[in-house]
Write a protein that holds these residues in place. Structure first.
Motif, short mmCIF file in Angstrom:
data_model
loop_
_atom_site.label_atom_id
_atom_site.label_comp_id
_atom_site.label_asym_id
_atom_site.label_seq_id
_atom_site.Cartn_x
_atom_site.Cartn_y
_atom_site.Cartn_z
N ARG A 168 50.22 28.16 94.58
CA ARG A 168 49.54 27.77 95.80
C ARG A 168 51.67 26.41 95.54
O ARG A 168 51.94 26.12 96.33
CB ARG A 168 48.97 27.47 96.53
CG ARG A 168 48.06 28.37 96.21
CD ARG A 168 48.52 29.48 97.84
NE ARG A 168 47.87 28.02 98.97
CZ ARG A 168 48.86 27.67 99.55
NH1 ARG A 168 50.49 27.44 100.22
NH2 ARG A 168 48.41 26.44 100.97
N SER A 172 53.56 31.08 99.50
CA SER A 172 52.64 30.82 100.80
C SER A 172 50.95 31.91 100.68
O SER A 172 50.66 32.03 99.60
CB SER A 172 53.27 31.64 101.92
OG SER A 172 53.06 32.97 102.01
N THR A 173 50.27 31.26 101.35
CA THR A 173 48.49 31.75 101.54
C THR A 173 48.87 33.66 101.13
O THR A 173 48.08 34.09 100.62
CB THR A 173 47.57 31.54 101.74
OG1 THR A 173 47.49 29.91 101.37
CG2 THR A 173 46.58 31.98 101.08
N SER A 174 49.48 33.54 102.03
CA SER A 174 49.28 34.95 102.47
C SER A 174 49.74 35.84 101.56
O SER A 174 49.76 36.92 101.12
CB SER A 174 49.30 35.43 103.68
OG SER A 174 50.96 35.12 104.10
N SER A 223 40.82 30.86 102.56
CA SER A 223 40.46 29.52 102.92
C SER A 223 40.54 28.62 101.88
O SER A 223 41.46 27.25 101.64
CB SER A 223 39.32 29.26 103.87
OG SER A 223 39.31 29.83 104.59
N TRP A 226 44.29 28.54 100.89
CA TRP A 226 44.60 27.64 101.28
C TRP A 226 45.02 26.35 101.56
O TRP A 226 45.65 25.11 100.91
CB TRP A 226 44.71 27.17 102.78
CG TRP A 226 45.72 26.67 103.61
CD1 TRP A 226 46.88 26.94 104.40
CD2 TRP A 226 44.82 25.86 103.94
NE1 TRP A 226 46.95 26.36 104.93
CE2 TRP A 226 46.16 25.11 104.94
CE3 TRP A 226 43.77 24.63 103.67
CZ2 TRP A 226 45.81 24.21 105.47
CZ3 TRP A 226 43.65 23.49 104.55
CH2 TRP A 226 44.54 22.77 105.28
#
Length: 288
Positions: A168, A172-174, A223, A226
């Motif tokens: 991370r 990016s998270t996605s 979540s 992130w």
């Protein structure tokens, strides 16, 4: 302020993930097959999010591939743990991750934890063990086997969190979740086929549970991923201990897995450890 928001998002994600073991029980498939549907149904939504926020899924990184492998092992062991023991035990034992994460950071990364943080981990884990040690209600088909599988899950989840925490910093998270899912989905599907599991649900309610698992994965695990880009991994690994409390309450409400007084006390102690960990890491860095 940014750190406080990350903690809130992390706790919300952990609460959402608390619905996972309930949905696994309702999929009407085998344990590894349920893990496949969790990842497979989440992939289209993750691809859409990545396209809207980052221009596409891009190329997988080495850390994303490692995260996918660890998450496949995590889901496979945990879902079989859910099959053989109670929802509360499976979720509590699989979330003993702080011990592994803190030990790894201390031994391999030379990040010595503050004494107060170590005490917070001990309190949280002690509460978790207190919950698991009480076998009130319906314990499951084979509690010792289920408990062993669930405890082993903590290792895979710890390695997953360490990989996610490192990735991370650059991804990016996605995108990270998409590629980890792309790696994990065929692995758990192969495991389901080798173990002779039922792959497809029996009816509409089973399909609804499979889709629900995908949505929980995107919202809950998303979540968590992130927030881990904004919090130290040891801190995050303690905060997610709110998940067993949610799962235990749902197991009691839906499956009659009664929580006795000591289990309830264990849940309160685990949450106290979460609060203490946040106080320890809020004063200064928790790793020095």
């Amino acid at each position: 302020m940014h750190r406080g928001r990350a903690v809130v998002v992390l706790m919300v994600g952990a609460c959402i993930i608390g619905f996972s073991p309930i949905l696994v029980r309702l999929t009407q498939t085998g344990p590894a097959a349920a893990a496949f549907w969790r990842l497979a149904t989440a992939l289209p939504l993750l691809a859409l999010v990545a396209r809207r926020t980052n221009g596409g899924v891009g190329q997988p990184s080495g850390l994303a591939l490692v995260a996918g492998l660890m998450f496949a092992l995590d889901l496979g062991f945990w879902h079989y743990g859910i099959k053989y023991t109670s929802v509360a035990n499976a979720t509590v034992l699989s979330n003993l991750t702080p011990v592994v994460v803190t030990a790894f950071a201390w031994i391999f990364l030379k990040q010595r934890p503050r004494p107060l943080f170590v005490m917070a981990v001990a309190v949280a884990v002690g509460g978790a063990w207190l919950m698991a040690s009480q076998r009130a209600g319906a314990p499951g088909l084979d509690p010792p086997l289920g408990d062993a599988l669930s405890a082993t899950t903590a290792l895979w989840y710890a390695l997953y969190m360490l990989a996610i925490g490192a990735a991370r910093r650059r991804e990016s998270t996605s995108r990270l979740m998409f590629w980890s899912g792309m790696v994990g989905a065929p692995l758990v599907l192969a495991a389901a086929l080798l173990l002779g599991e039922r792959i497809t649900p029996l009816g509409a309610s089973g399909w609804a549970a499979c889709i629900g698992l995908g949505l929980v994965h995107v919202a809950g695990q998303g979540s968590i991923a992130w927030a881990m880009g904004r919090l130290p991994t040891p801190t995050a690994s303690v905060v997610v201990l709110v998940q067993p409390v949610v799962s235990a309450a749902l197991g009691w409400a839906l499956f009659g897995e009664v929580m006795g007084p000591l289990q309830a006390l264990g849940g309160a102690v685990a949450l106290s450890g979460v609060v203490l960990a946040q106080q320890a890491s809020g004063k200064k860095r928790e790793l020095t």
